[in-house]
Design an enzyme around this catalytic site. Structure first.
Site, PDB file in Angstrom:
ATOM      1  N   HIS A  69       0.815  -1.224   0.000  1.00 37.46           N
ATOM      2  CA  HIS A  69       0.000   0.000   0.000  1.00 37.46           C
ATOM      3  C   HIS A  69       0.843   1.266   0.000  1.00 37.46           C
ATOM      4  O   HIS A  69       0.319   2.356  -0.135  1.00 37.46           O
ATOM      5  CB  HIS A  69      -0.941   0.017   1.211  1.00 37.46           C
TER       6      HIS A  69
HETATM    7  C1  UD1 Z   1      -2.337   4.764   6.165  1.00 31.51           C
HETATM    8  C2  UD1 Z   1      -1.121   5.184   6.988  1.00 31.51           C
HETATM    9  C3  UD1 Z   1      -0.043   4.119   6.927  1.00 31.51           C
HETATM   10  C4  UD1 Z   1      -0.612   2.758   7.272  1.00 31.51           C
HETATM   11  C5  UD1 Z   1      -1.799   2.456   6.369  1.00 31.51           C
HETATM   12  C6  UD1 Z   1      -2.441   1.114   6.661  1.00 31.51           C
HETATM   13  C7  UD1 Z   1      -0.694   7.608   7.144  1.00 31.51           C
HETATM   14  C8  UD1 Z   1       0.235   8.673   6.727  1.00 31.51           C
HETATM   15  N1  UD1 Z   1      -0.543   6.428   6.527  1.00 31.51           N
HETATM   16  O1  UD1 Z   1      -1.955   4.742   4.793  1.00 31.51           O
HETATM   17  O2  UD1 Z   1       0.986   4.444   7.859  1.00 31.51           O
HETATM   18  O3  UD1 Z   1       0.400   1.763   7.123  1.00 31.51           O
HETATM   19  O4  UD1 Z   1      -2.768   3.489   6.564  1.00 31.51           O
HETATM   20  O5  UD1 Z   1      -3.572   0.907   5.887  1.00 31.51           O
HETATM   21  O6  UD1 Z   1      -1.511   7.829   8.017  1.00 31.51           O
HETATM   22  N2  UD1 Z   1      -9.223   4.446   1.421  1.00 31.51           N
HETATM   23  C9  UD1 Z   1     -10.461   3.874   1.267  1.00 31.51           C
HETATM   24  N3  UD1 Z   1     -11.090   3.413   2.384  1.00 31.51           N
HETATM   25  C10 UD1 Z   1     -10.554   3.507   3.628  1.00 31.51           C
HETATM   26  C11 UD1 Z   1      -9.290   4.097   3.756  1.00 31.51           C
HETATM   27  C12 UD1 Z   1      -8.632   4.560   2.665  1.00 31.51           C
HETATM   28  O7  UD1 Z   1     -10.983   3.772   0.174  1.00 31.51           O
HETATM   29  O8  UD1 Z   1     -11.182   3.077   4.601  1.00 31.51           O
HETATM   30  C13 UD1 Z   1      -8.524   4.927   0.222  1.00 31.51           C
HETATM   31  C14 UD1 Z   1      -8.715   6.410   0.021  1.00 31.51           C
HETATM   32  O9  UD1 Z   1      -9.008   6.614  -1.318  1.00 31.51           O
HETATM   33  C15 UD1 Z   1      -7.344   7.019   0.305  1.00 31.51           C
HETATM   34  C16 UD1 Z   1      -6.387   5.857   0.090  1.00 31.51           C
HETATM   35  O10 UD1 Z   1      -7.150   4.663   0.333  1.00 31.51           O
HETATM   36  O11 UD1 Z   1      -7.077   8.085  -0.528  1.00 31.51           O
HETATM   37  C17 UD1 Z   1      -5.236   5.907   1.032  1.00 31.51           C
HETATM   38  O12 UD1 Z   1      -5.670   6.087   2.369  1.00 31.51           O
HETATM   39  P1  UD1 Z   1      -4.885   7.036   3.374  1.00 31.51           P
HETATM   40  O13 UD1 Z   1      -5.657   7.185   4.615  1.00 31.51           O
HETATM   41  O14 UD1 Z   1      -4.429   8.261   2.687  1.00 31.51           O
HETATM   42  O15 UD1 Z   1      -3.522   6.287   3.704  1.00 31.51           O
HETATM   43  P2  UD1 Z   1      -3.076   4.757   3.638  1.00 31.51           P
HETATM   44  O16 UD1 Z   1      -2.370   4.553   2.346  1.00 31.51           O
HETATM   45  O17 UD1 Z   1      -4.175   3.822   4.003  1.00 31.51           O
END
Ligand code: UD1
Length: 382
Positions: free
Chosen positions: A222
């Site tokens: 991820h």
């Molecule tokens: C976050 C953490 C990372 C952790 C990871 C585990 C930070 C900086 N990063 O990264 O340390 O290892 O979580 O998962 O806080 N999204 C969904 N549904 C959700 C959550 C996210 O669709 O429930 C999608 C969204 O489009 C979002 C993307 O995933 O833009 C990334 O999510 P984001 O919260 O930005 O960070 P992670 O990559 O999950």
């Protein structure tokens, strides 16, 4: 004493569960003065299978307060969290704010609490990848620089903090709180069935089936550095599609960020047509733990999974150039090997470990009792 703890994203949930249990056990003892605990969820992860499922399966009570921050750029997530959290602190006035790990909630809430003159305790302090391109590294450094209690998972982390000049009296080596959750849930996970896990989580466009007992490897990715760059992602997919899947079944529970990129780049179509690659939705804690117990090899860029592989003895190919968790590396007594995104190295390492027998490597104080030690320290500092 009034404690307010914060969770925001998936890896926080496994870390808060044992602390809440330790607080409840403390409060159930009539001789102890009660601790009032408030749980705040920033809502950074909000999908059922990225958040709610963990609350349910790990017996975490519903958050007292949800800030519903959701997705966005880092600045949006941190900024919105700070605005909302400031109001929470003004209303709740806790003695301690507890933050965990290195997600955006950790940074946003530690800074906000400190400015409100509330003491901050950071659980999983001192990890350093020394890679400032990782958003998590910035979160760790800022949080550790202002925390009043720095509770570390291993000797490397304590040393990092001392080298940075942090006061020794603030640093306490407590062990790895996530391993408390692993120990408490191993038995439940061991009773699950791999075929059922796959059937229940198969992404519906994926027609693949799994024959019980077959050798398999697991992939999770991820990190923006691996999944947001088209060339890097396509080299990984080619490796899994052409090389790895000719040796074992590949089971890949896919993070929403990664799924989006795979679809956008057309790589999803390649993965769909390979019968040896099984794409799944994100799994719950017990399902992932069961896969880890049975897998021959893990390919991952997740910090938490590197640690869980160590304790379970699953050979781990870490798809990163560096790690903030050196204790999990083979040359430090662990099971993991850093390969970055160089496919030749990944292939070579995969060949070497595919038939290795699992052998657990358990670092000092990764014993399932870290939450109790964290709570004792908080009580001694109330
Ligand atoms: C976050 C953490 C990372 C952790 C990871 C585990 C930070 C900086 N990063 O990264 O340390 O290892 O979580 O998962 O806080 N999204 C969904 N549904 C959700 C959550 C996210 O669709 O429930 C999608 C969204 O489009 C979002 C993307 O995933 O833009 C990334 O999510 P984001 O919260 O930005 O960070 P992670 O990559 O999950």
């Amino acid at each position: 004493m009034k404690i307010l703890s914060v969770v925001g994203a998936r890896p926080n949930f496994m870390k808060i569960a044992p602390l809440i249990r330790a607080i409840n056990e403390h409060n159930n003892n009539k001789k102890h003065s009660k601790i009032k605990h408030t749980l705040v969820h920033t809502g950074q992860h909000y999908d059922d299978n990225m958040s709610n499922i963990f609350f349910k399966s790990l017996d975490i009570p519903e958050a007292d307060i949800n800030l519903n921050i959701g997705s966005g750029t880092h600045a949006t997530q941190v900024g919105k969290t700070m605005i909302e959290f400031e109001t929470v602190l003004k209303n709740e006035k806790p003695d301690w704010v507890i933050v965990l790990g290195d997600v955006n909630a950790t940074l946003a809430c530690s800074v906000t609490a400190k400015k409100e003159k509330i003491r901050v305790c950071h659980i999983e302090a001192g990890l350093r990848s020394n890679d400032m391109n990782m958003p998590e590294e910035i979160n760790r450094i800022v949080t550790d620089s202002i925390s009043d209690l720095l509770l570390t998972p291993d000797k490397f982390s304590s040393k990092n903090l001392l080298n940075e000049g942090k006061e020794e009296s603030k640093i306490h080596f407590v062990g790895n709180i996530m391993i408390d959750t692993l120990e408490a849930n191993k038995e439940i996970a061991s009773k699950l069935n791999i075929s059922k896990i796959i059937k229940n989580n198969l992404i519906d466009i994926n027609p693949h089936t799994y024959e019980q007992g077959k050798k398999f490897s697991v992939v999770t990715m991820h990190r923006p550095s691996n999944v947001d760059d088209r060339t890097t992602l396509s080299e990984f997919v080619n490796f899994f599609n052409n090389t790895a899947s000719s040796k074992t079944i590949i089971i890949w529970p896919v993070h929403p960020r990664t799924q989006k990129q795979l679809v956008l780049t057309g790589l999803w179509e390649i993965l769909k047509t390979n019968k040896e690659i099984i794409m799944l939705n994100p799994l719950n804690y017990h399902e992932m733990l069961k896969l880890n117990m049975e897998a021959n090899v893990f390919f991952t860029d997740s910090g938490g999974l590197q640690e869980e592989c160590c304790v379970l003895g699953t050979p781990c190919i870490t798809l990163r150039e560096n790690t903030e968790r050196p204790i999990t590396l083979k040359h430090n007594g662990g099971v993991s090997i850093l390969v970055g995104s160089d496919i030749k190295t990944i292939s070579k390492e995969f060949e070497k470990i595919i038939d290795v027998t699992k052998s657990p490597k358990i670092p000092n104080l990764w014993d399932g009792k870290t939450a109790e030690r964290c709570l004792d320290i908080l009580i001694n500092n109330q």
